[in-house]
Design an enzyme around this catalytic site. Structure first.
Site, PDB file in Angstrom:
ATOM      1  N   ASP A   1       0.836  -1.205   0.000  1.00  0.00           N
ATOM      2  CA  ASP A   1       0.000   0.000   0.000  1.00  0.00           C
ATOM      3  C   ASP A   1       0.875   1.261   0.000  1.00  0.00           C
ATOM      4  OD1 ASP A   1      -2.298   1.458   0.027  1.00  0.00           O
ATOM      5  OD2 ASP A   1      -2.829   1.015   2.099  1.00  0.00           O
TER       6      ASP A   1
ATOM      7  N   ASN B   1     -10.686  -3.005  -5.937  1.00  0.00           N
ATOM      8  CA  ASN B   1      -9.906  -2.021  -6.716  1.00  0.00           C
ATOM      9  C   ASN B   1     -10.573  -1.616  -8.033  1.00  0.00           C
ATOM     10  OD1 ASN B   1      -6.614  -3.200  -5.660  1.00  0.00           O
ATOM     11  ND2 ASN B   1      -7.850  -1.508  -4.887  1.00  0.00           N
TER      12      ASN B   1
HETATM   13  C1  FPP Z   1      -1.720   0.147  -3.405  1.00  0.00           C
HETATM   14  O1  FPP Z   1      -1.289   1.497  -3.371  1.00  0.00           O
HETATM   15  C2  FPP Z   1      -1.153  -0.556  -4.536  1.00  0.00           C
HETATM   16  C3  FPP Z   1      -1.872  -1.169  -5.542  1.00  0.00           C
HETATM   17  C4  FPP Z   1      -3.338  -1.212  -5.607  1.00  0.00           C
HETATM   18  C5  FPP Z   1      -1.175  -1.823  -6.662  1.00  0.00           C
HETATM   19  C6  FPP Z   1      -0.068  -2.751  -6.258  1.00  0.00           C
HETATM   20  C7  FPP Z   1       0.677  -3.165  -7.448  1.00  0.00           C
HETATM   21  C8  FPP Z   1       2.018  -3.098  -7.573  1.00  0.00           C
HETATM   22  C9  FPP Z   1       2.945  -2.657  -6.501  1.00  0.00           C
HETATM   23  C10 FPP Z   1       2.625  -3.570  -8.823  1.00  0.00           C
HETATM   24  C11 FPP Z   1       3.110  -4.965  -8.585  1.00  0.00           C
HETATM   25  C12 FPP Z   1       3.153  -5.751  -9.810  1.00  0.00           C
HETATM   26  C13 FPP Z   1       3.046  -7.103  -9.856  1.00  0.00           C
HETATM   27  C14 FPP Z   1       3.070  -7.803 -11.178  1.00  0.00           C
HETATM   28  C15 FPP Z   1       2.893  -7.940  -8.647  1.00  0.00           C
HETATM   29  P1  FPP Z   1      -2.399   2.616  -3.458  1.00  0.00           P
HETATM   30  O2  FPP Z   1      -2.633   2.952  -4.870  1.00  0.00           O
HETATM   31  O3  FPP Z   1      -3.614   2.166  -2.708  1.00  0.00           O
HETATM   32  O4  FPP Z   1      -1.711   3.791  -2.701  1.00  0.00           O
HETATM   33  P2  FPP Z   1      -2.445   4.934  -1.853  1.00  0.00           P
HETATM   34  O5  FPP Z   1      -3.122   4.227  -0.707  1.00  0.00           O
HETATM   35  O6  FPP Z   1      -1.315   5.801  -1.410  1.00  0.00           O
HETATM   36  O7  FPP Z   1      -3.397   5.617  -2.767  1.00  0.00           O
END
Ligand code: FPP
Length: 242
Positions: free
Chosen positions: A22, A70
């Site tokens: 996250d 999501n």
């Molecule tokens: C959460 O941060 C992250 C995600 C929903 C995406 C996670 C994906 C990756 C790290 C890419 C990994 C790739 C593979 C192939 C495994 P957020 O967007 O919720 O952050 P925020 O809470 O700060 O908005």
């Protein structure tokens, strides 16, 4: 139970650490960049964390890449994430295989785009005989959704006369979940200061330890991984041994 060397003597198969990755969006925002920039940086960290596993005594690593919730994000962000998943699989498949990683995907694949499903299937097939590190990527995954899909499959088996309701046990449930064959996580790490489990491995984390760290996922690397294991006394200290 840990012995004095820190080696978990009841865990001959190695540790299982699961990550709720996250904070990508906030990391990008702090740099005045669009959210997908944070996801790209996060994907690089994911690679680093997977690479660090054998050295840290971690045999199983599970990554929450995209939840059933999501889909509520903007269309632009979802498109960018799906493109990033395709790119990351294409770019890392050969190296993951060479490193002895067995990759599995959990979650409901049906709503994903066909090109992505094909790449996921191919990577699972390519790495199916590997055993050095087991990498599980949760993609369109929700713990409740997984339990519901498992329940439906069990009900179908009962209807077909293949399963006796009275014989349904925790082991039966294990076999019907997407994670069939994988040990339960020992530790779940969630980055970015949120202390929720957000529908991740709902059945499997009944006895897991939890670590909630303020570090944003794109700032999380091998050092932070080792610290999290140390905090729970989980690090296998091999002192350069095999
Ligand atoms: C959460 O941060 C992250 C995600 C929903 C995406 C996670 C994906 C990756 C790290 C890419 C990994 C790739 C593979 C192939 C495994 P957020 O967007 O919720 O952050 P925020 O809470 O700060 O908005």
């Amino acid at each position: 139970m840990n012995d004095q060397s820190g080696i978990d003597s009841e865990k001959p198969n190695g540790l299982h650490v699961a990550f709720i990755m996250d904070g990508n969006g906030r990391w990008a925002k702090a740099r005045r960049r669009p959210r997908p920039f944070g996801h790209q940086a996060g994907a690089k960290r994911t690679r680093e964390v997977v690479e660090a596993c054998p050295d840290l005594g971690v045999k199983y690593v599970t990554l929450y890449a995209f939840s059933t919730e999501n889909w509520k994000r903007s269309r632009a962000e979802i498109t960018a994430l799906m493109a990033l998943f395709r790119y990351t699989i294409r770019k890392t498949a050969r190296d993951l295989h060479a490193e002895g990683a067995r990759v599995r995907f959990i979650g409901d694949r049906a709503p994903l785009d066909k090109k992505l499903i094909k790449l996921m299937n191919e990577l699972e097939e390519l790495t199916r005989d590997n055993d050095r590190v087991h990498v599980t990527v949760a993609l369109n995954y929700g713990g409740r959704d997984e339990i519901l899909r498992a329940t439906r499959k069990m009900a179908e088996a009962v209807k077909a006369g293949e399963l006796e309701p009275a014989e349904i046990s925790e082991d039966t449930m294990h076999d019907y979940l997407d994670t069939a064959g994988l040990p339960d996580p020992d530790l779940v790490v969630r980055t970015s200061g949120e202390s929720r489990t957000s529908n991740f491995l709902t059945w499997q984390t009944a006895y897991a330890e939890f670590e909630f760290t303020d570090t944003l996922w794109p700032d999380f690397g091998k050092e932070q991984f080792a610290e999290a294991l140390d905090k729970f006394g989980l690090r296998e200290r091999r002192y350069g041994g095999v």
